[in-house]
Design an enzyme around this catalytic site. Structure first.
Site, PDB file in Angstrom:
ATOM      1  CG  HIS A   1      32.965 -32.823 -49.221  1.00  0.00           C
ATOM      2  ND1 HIS A   1      32.335 -34.050 -49.746  1.00  0.00           N
ATOM      3  CD2 HIS A   1      33.211 -33.351 -48.152  1.00  0.00           C
ATOM      4  CE1 HIS A   1      32.327 -35.199 -49.081  1.00  0.00           C
ATOM      5  NE2 HIS A   1      33.124 -34.567 -47.917  1.00  0.00           N
TER       6      HIS A   1
ATOM      7  CE1 TYR B   1      30.790 -37.138 -42.878  1.00  0.00           C
ATOM      8  CE2 TYR B   1      31.667 -36.468 -45.297  1.00  0.00           C
ATOM      9  CZ  TYR B   1      31.968 -37.137 -44.997  1.00  0.00           C
ATOM     10  OH  TYR B   1      32.157 -37.978 -45.280  1.00  0.00           O
TER      11      TYR B   1
ATOM     12  NE  ARG C   1      24.548 -33.496 -61.370  1.00  0.00           N
ATOM     13  CZ  ARG C   1      24.804 -33.127 -60.853  1.00  0.00           C
ATOM     14  NH1 ARG C   1      26.535 -33.620 -60.398  1.00  0.00           N
ATOM     15  NH2 ARG C   1      24.096 -32.295 -59.643  1.00  0.00           N
ATOM     16  NE  ARG C   2      23.251 -29.868 -62.026  1.00  0.00           N
ATOM     17  CZ  ARG C   2      24.038 -29.059 -61.504  1.00  0.00           C
ATOM     18  NH1 ARG C   2      25.814 -28.512 -62.046  1.00  0.00           N
ATOM     19  NH2 ARG C   2      24.170 -28.624 -60.233  1.00  0.00           N
TER      20      ARG C   2
ATOM     21  CG  HIS D   1      26.748 -40.837 -54.517  1.00  0.00           C
ATOM     22  ND1 HIS D   1      26.842 -41.778 -54.133  1.00  0.00           N
ATOM     23  CD2 HIS D   1      26.986 -39.497 -53.911  1.00  0.00           C
ATOM     24  CE1 HIS D   1      27.697 -40.872 -52.713  1.00  0.00           C
ATOM     25  NE2 HIS D   1      27.691 -39.579 -52.485  1.00  0.00           N
ATOM     26  CG  PHE D   2      23.178 -36.109 -54.889  1.00  0.00           C
ATOM     27  CD1 PHE D   2      21.739 -36.012 -55.227  1.00  0.00           C
ATOM     28  CD2 PHE D   2      23.884 -35.865 -55.869  1.00  0.00           C
ATOM     29  CE1 PHE D   2      21.734 -35.020 -56.287  1.00  0.00           C
ATOM     30  CE2 PHE D   2      24.224 -34.741 -57.126  1.00  0.00           C
ATOM     31  CZ  PHE D   2      22.258 -35.015 -57.443  1.00  0.00           C
ATOM     32  CG  HIS D   3      18.146 -38.584 -56.013  1.00  0.00           C
ATOM     33  ND1 HIS D   3      18.727 -38.443 -56.440  1.00  0.00           N
ATOM     34  CD2 HIS D   3      17.263 -37.187 -55.042  1.00  0.00           C
ATOM     35  CE1 HIS D   3      17.831 -36.833 -57.031  1.00  0.00           C
ATOM     36  NE2 HIS D   3      17.097 -36.444 -56.292  1.00  0.00           N
TER      37      HIS D   3
HETATM   38  C1  HEM Z   1       9.928 -36.276 -54.781  1.00  0.00           C
HETATM   39  C2  HEM Z   1      11.078 -36.733 -54.624  1.00  0.00           C
HETATM   40  C3  HEM Z   1      12.437 -36.479 -55.094  1.00  0.00           C
HETATM   41  C4  HEM Z   1      11.682 -36.738 -56.948  1.00  0.00           C
HETATM   42  C5  HEM Z   1      10.875 -37.223 -57.884  1.00  0.00           C
HETATM   43  C6  HEM Z   1      13.552 -36.274 -57.604  1.00  0.00           C
HETATM   44  C7  HEM Z   1      13.649 -36.282 -58.949  1.00  0.00           C
HETATM   45  C8  HEM Z   1      15.100 -35.872 -59.133  1.00  0.00           C
HETATM   46  C9  HEM Z   1      15.274 -35.427 -60.252  1.00  0.00           C
HETATM   47  C10 HEM Z   1      14.669 -36.385 -61.837  1.00  0.00           C
HETATM   48  C11 HEM Z   1      16.457 -34.788 -60.598  1.00  0.00           C
HETATM   49  C12 HEM Z   1      16.968 -33.926 -61.887  1.00  0.00           C
HETATM   50  C13 HEM Z   1      18.127 -34.832 -62.803  1.00  0.00           C
HETATM   51  C14 HEM Z   1      18.985 -34.706 -63.794  1.00  0.00           C
HETATM   52  O1  HEM Z   1      18.369 -33.823 -64.632  1.00  0.00           O
HETATM   53  O2  HEM Z   1      19.872 -34.050 -63.531  1.00  0.00           O
HETATM   54  C15 HEM Z   1      16.784 -34.593 -59.399  1.00  0.00           C
HETATM   55  C16 HEM Z   1      17.936 -34.101 -59.050  1.00  0.00           C
HETATM   56  C17 HEM Z   1      18.102 -33.235 -57.849  1.00  0.00           C
HETATM   57  N1  HEM Z   1      17.953 -33.416 -56.210  1.00  0.00           N
HETATM   58 FE1  HEM Z   1      15.989 -34.949 -56.625  1.00  0.00          FE
HETATM   59  N2  HEM Z   1      14.074 -35.947 -56.451  1.00  0.00           N
HETATM   60  C18 HEM Z   1      13.647 -36.290 -55.288  1.00  0.00           C
HETATM   61  C19 HEM Z   1      14.037 -35.881 -53.778  1.00  0.00           C
HETATM   62  C20 HEM Z   1      15.348 -35.100 -53.524  1.00  0.00           C
HETATM   63  C21 HEM Z   1      14.850 -34.613 -52.165  1.00  0.00           C
HETATM   64  C22 HEM Z   1      14.286 -34.839 -50.669  1.00  0.00           C
HETATM   65  C23 HEM Z   1      16.836 -34.095 -51.794  1.00  0.00           C
HETATM   66  C24 HEM Z   1      17.600 -34.122 -51.029  1.00  0.00           C
HETATM   67  C25 HEM Z   1      17.070 -33.522 -49.601  1.00  0.00           C
HETATM   68  C26 HEM Z   1      16.618 -34.062 -53.433  1.00  0.00           C
HETATM   69  C27 HEM Z   1      18.555 -33.918 -54.214  1.00  0.00           C
HETATM   70  C28 HEM Z   1      18.313 -33.293 -55.435  1.00  0.00           C
HETATM   71  C29 HEM Z   1      19.736 -32.335 -55.714  1.00  0.00           C
HETATM   72  C30 HEM Z   1      20.543 -31.718 -54.976  1.00  0.00           C
HETATM   73  C31 HEM Z   1      19.196 -32.792 -57.162  1.00  0.00           C
HETATM   74  C32 HEM Z   1      20.536 -32.050 -58.053  1.00  0.00           C
HETATM   75  C33 HEM Z   1      19.933 -31.052 -58.557  1.00  0.00           C
HETATM   76  C34 HEM Z   1      20.731 -30.229 -60.067  1.00  0.00           C
HETATM   77  O3  HEM Z   1      21.594 -31.221 -60.282  1.00  0.00           O
HETATM   78  O4  HEM Z   1      21.001 -29.296 -60.018  1.00  0.00           O
HETATM   79  N3  HEM Z   1      15.580 -34.654 -54.730  1.00  0.00           N
HETATM   80  N4  HEM Z   1      16.101 -35.127 -58.484  1.00  0.00           N
HETATM   81 CU   LIG Z   2      32.287 -34.200 -51.704  1.00  0.00          CU
END
Ligand code: HEM
Ligand SMILES: [Cu+2]
Length: 554
Positions: A229, A233, A445-446, A380-382
């Site tokens: 968490h 921050y 998710r995932r 949310h985190f996006h």
């Molecule tokens: C081209 C830009 C981006 C695309 C297309 C994208 C797309 C996605 C998708 C489709 C998922 C996975 C969903 C799942 O199966 O759970 C994901 C997970 C994630 N994304 Fe992105 N995202 C983008 C940019 C970013 C950026 C800029 C960040 C952070 C600075 C970010 C952080 C994350 C994180 C932390 C996860 C979770 C991974 C996990 O569940 O282990 N993403 N994103």
């Molecule tokens: Cu938190």
């Protein structure tokens, strides 16, 4: 203690320190580029648009994406940005030893990144960026993570040391706000990363080498979220530094209150660590009493958040009125919307309003039961890290890179930056909006593409996955545009760009000295952590569930 003095502030940026900043920015944006390619693939896989080659797994991609975006892009950018401001505001240059510490930290972090990412890409570490046990990665993956953390410590110690040196040589003066906030950010980071360092060094590495047979899963997850968490921050506080210190200067206004800004950072230090259980609300084995306490502490973060919103809007409104704006919202019109250095971070700020509201939902026990582990959370985190924080970092890049390389932002690049910001927002609203809705309908998710054997619920999610893929594609275009703009910034015309540091309003109250009493704040922070964590941790250690052997499920 009187006014905020910035007399020791240089007028010209030290270009030797600039090289250190540039190195961090380059690694950050490389991570963004590779992470973006992977993100695009994920959104195409989930919607069933493409199928991955047989030797590449969805979890391999998802691990790479999470690590590159959430850990590498952010940490490198943050250290580069904070070092730039510390160099500029604390005497105009880093002490030679601190410049060297910065490079040493950078080298360790880069080595850790290369090692960790290599293990992910060779398929030996598909454990996602949360690396939960009992999933087991190659020990070298964890060693890579440890190097990343230790490198960031060394850089953080450099910031503490430069601050201390400045205080000693500028007795009686109030420290520059930027530097103060950087110190709080790294204090928080220092305390928080102890959790993940303990998890990695004491639990994961010996277990993945096979030196011990089993692992205490509950303990490892708790140590992770003790860090996880505050990690969010750690992303946010540098964005707040831009909002509090940089934006007022860019709009030609003043910082509303120096003391309020410092106090809000102290509150973030106190209330961002003893709250990790709000990520473990659905886990058995932790008594509801402790979950309840930590959720209450979580909600305390509303206080510094509203303080921040209040003082930012006060800065905007007072500045607008000084420019002659009338009426309740007249000041909105006179803001410099066509200046990317303002536009990008402000879009980040605006999107933080719904993003923060979503966070309140996540942190509420009952509502968390609805959204837990669904795509809602990913949505949310996006919005938070991938938009509020990322857009602020992009907005910073448009002036920071010219400052540290002795160049100027051209009107053409400014315009490209505005377009890039708009494309990012459009892509993100589509992708994240679809994720939120699909999540409310129960989509996990995932997970890669699946119809759950033709189940009707899953059929209902498909159209949202298509919107996610469209949004993801637009976002990817925005990533490419950002990388193009970055390259163009390196080739921008030579010239001098001022480092935009805001000053506090003349009539503001003087900054109280107690805000610099680090002993008090560190002690309070530790007391809160001990209250929130010591008994449940002791319980986990003395009454452990049966330990788990490692699993490699891919
Ligand atoms: C081209 C830009 C981006 C695309 C297309 C994208 C797309 C996605 C998708 C489709 C998922 C996975 C969903 C799942 O199966 O759970 C994901 C997970 C994630 N994304 Fe992105 N995202 C983008 C940019 C970013 C950026 C800029 C960040 C952070 C600075 C970010 C952080 C994350 C994180 C932390 C996860 C979770 C991974 C996990 O569940 O282990 N993403 N994103
Ligand atoms: Cu938190």
């Amino acid at each position: 203690m009187g006014m905020v003095t910035q007399s020791s502030q240089a007028t010209k940026f030290n270009l030797k320190d600039g090289k250190l900043v540039v190195a961090h920015i380059i690694v950050a944006f490389l991570a963004l580029l590779i992470g973006g390619i992977v993100g695009l693939l994920q959104s195409l896989v989930r919607s069933g648009t493409i199928t991955l080659p047989a030797n590449m797994g969805y979890y391999e991609l998802l691990t790479a994406h999470g690590i590159l975006m959430a850990l590498i892009f952010t940490t490198f950018f943050i250290i580069g940005f904070l070092y730039s401001g510390v160099s500029y505001t604390l005497g105009g240059k880093l002490l030679p030893i601190i410049n060297r510490m910065g490079w040493f930290g950078f080298a360790l972090m880069t080595a850790g990144t290369v090692l960790g990412v290599a293990k992910v890409l060779t398929g030996e570490a598909s454990v996602l960026y949360t690396f939960y046990a009992p999933l087991k990665a190659s020990p070298y993956f964890y060693i890579g993570l440890a190097l990343l953390v230790v490198g960031s410590w060394i850089s953080g110690w450099g910031i503490f040391y430069q601050y201390k040196y400045w205080k000693r040589t500028n007795q009686g003066k109030v420290s520059p706000l930027f530097a103060y906030m950087s110190v709080v950010t790294f204090l928080m980071w220092q305390i928080a990363t102890i959790g993940v360092a303990a998890e990695v060094l004491i639990q994961l590495i010996p277990w993945s080498f096979g030196w011990v047979e089993t692992i205490n899963v509950m303990l490892s997850r708790t140590l992770f979220w003790y860090f996880g968490h505050p990690l969010v921050y750690f992303w946010l506080m540098p964005a707040y530094i831009c909002w509090y210190v940089i934006i007022p200067k860019i709009i030609g206004g003043k910082i509303y209150s120096d003391a309020l800004a410092r106090l809000s950072f102290i509150l973030l230090l106190l209330f961002s660590i003893p709250v990790g259980f709000h990520h473990q609300l659905m886990e058995p084995g932790i008594s509801p009493v402790w979950k309840y306490l930590q959720v209450v502490l979580t909600f305390m973060v509303v206080v510094p958040s509203l303080m921040t919103a209040f003082s930012l809007f006060a800065t905007f409104e007072l500045n607008g009125r000084a420019k002659g704006a009338k009426g309740l919202f007249g000041w909105v019109k006179v803001m410099p919307w066509k200046d990317v250095r303002f536009f990008a971070p402000v879009m980040g700020m605006l999107i933080f309003i719904p993003a923060g509201a979503g966070g309140l939902i996540n942190a509420s026990n009952q509502m968390n039961a609805v959204v837990h582990n669904t795509l809602w959370v990913t949505g949310h985190f996006h919005l938070t890290v991938a938009t509020s924080v990322a857009l602020t970092f992009f907005g910073i890049t448009y002036w920071l890179l010219p400052v540290v390389t002795g160049r100027v932002l051209t009107p053409r690049l400014n315009k490209l930056g505005i377009i890039q910001t708009i494309v990012w927002c459009v892509g993100m609203l589509l992708m994240s909006g679809a994720m939120h809705i699909a999540g409310l309908f129960g989509s996990p998710r995932r997970t890669a593409y699946t119809t759950y054997e033709g189940h009707e619920d899953a059929a209902g999610w498909l159209s949202y996955y298509v919107i996610m893929a469209v949004g993801g594609t637009i976002l990817f275009i925005a990533v490419l545009m950002m990388v193009y703009n970055l390259v163009a910034l390196f080739r921008a015309p030579r010239g001098e760009t001022e480092y935009p540091i805001g000053e506090a309003m003349e009539e503001a109250q003087p900054t109280p000295a107690y805000l610099d009493r680090w002993g008090i704040w560190i002690t309070l922070s530790i007391i809160l952590i001990v209250v929130a964590y010591s008994l449940p941790l002791m319980h986990m250690i003395t009454n452990p569930a049966p330990g788990s052997i490692p699993f490699v499920t891919w």
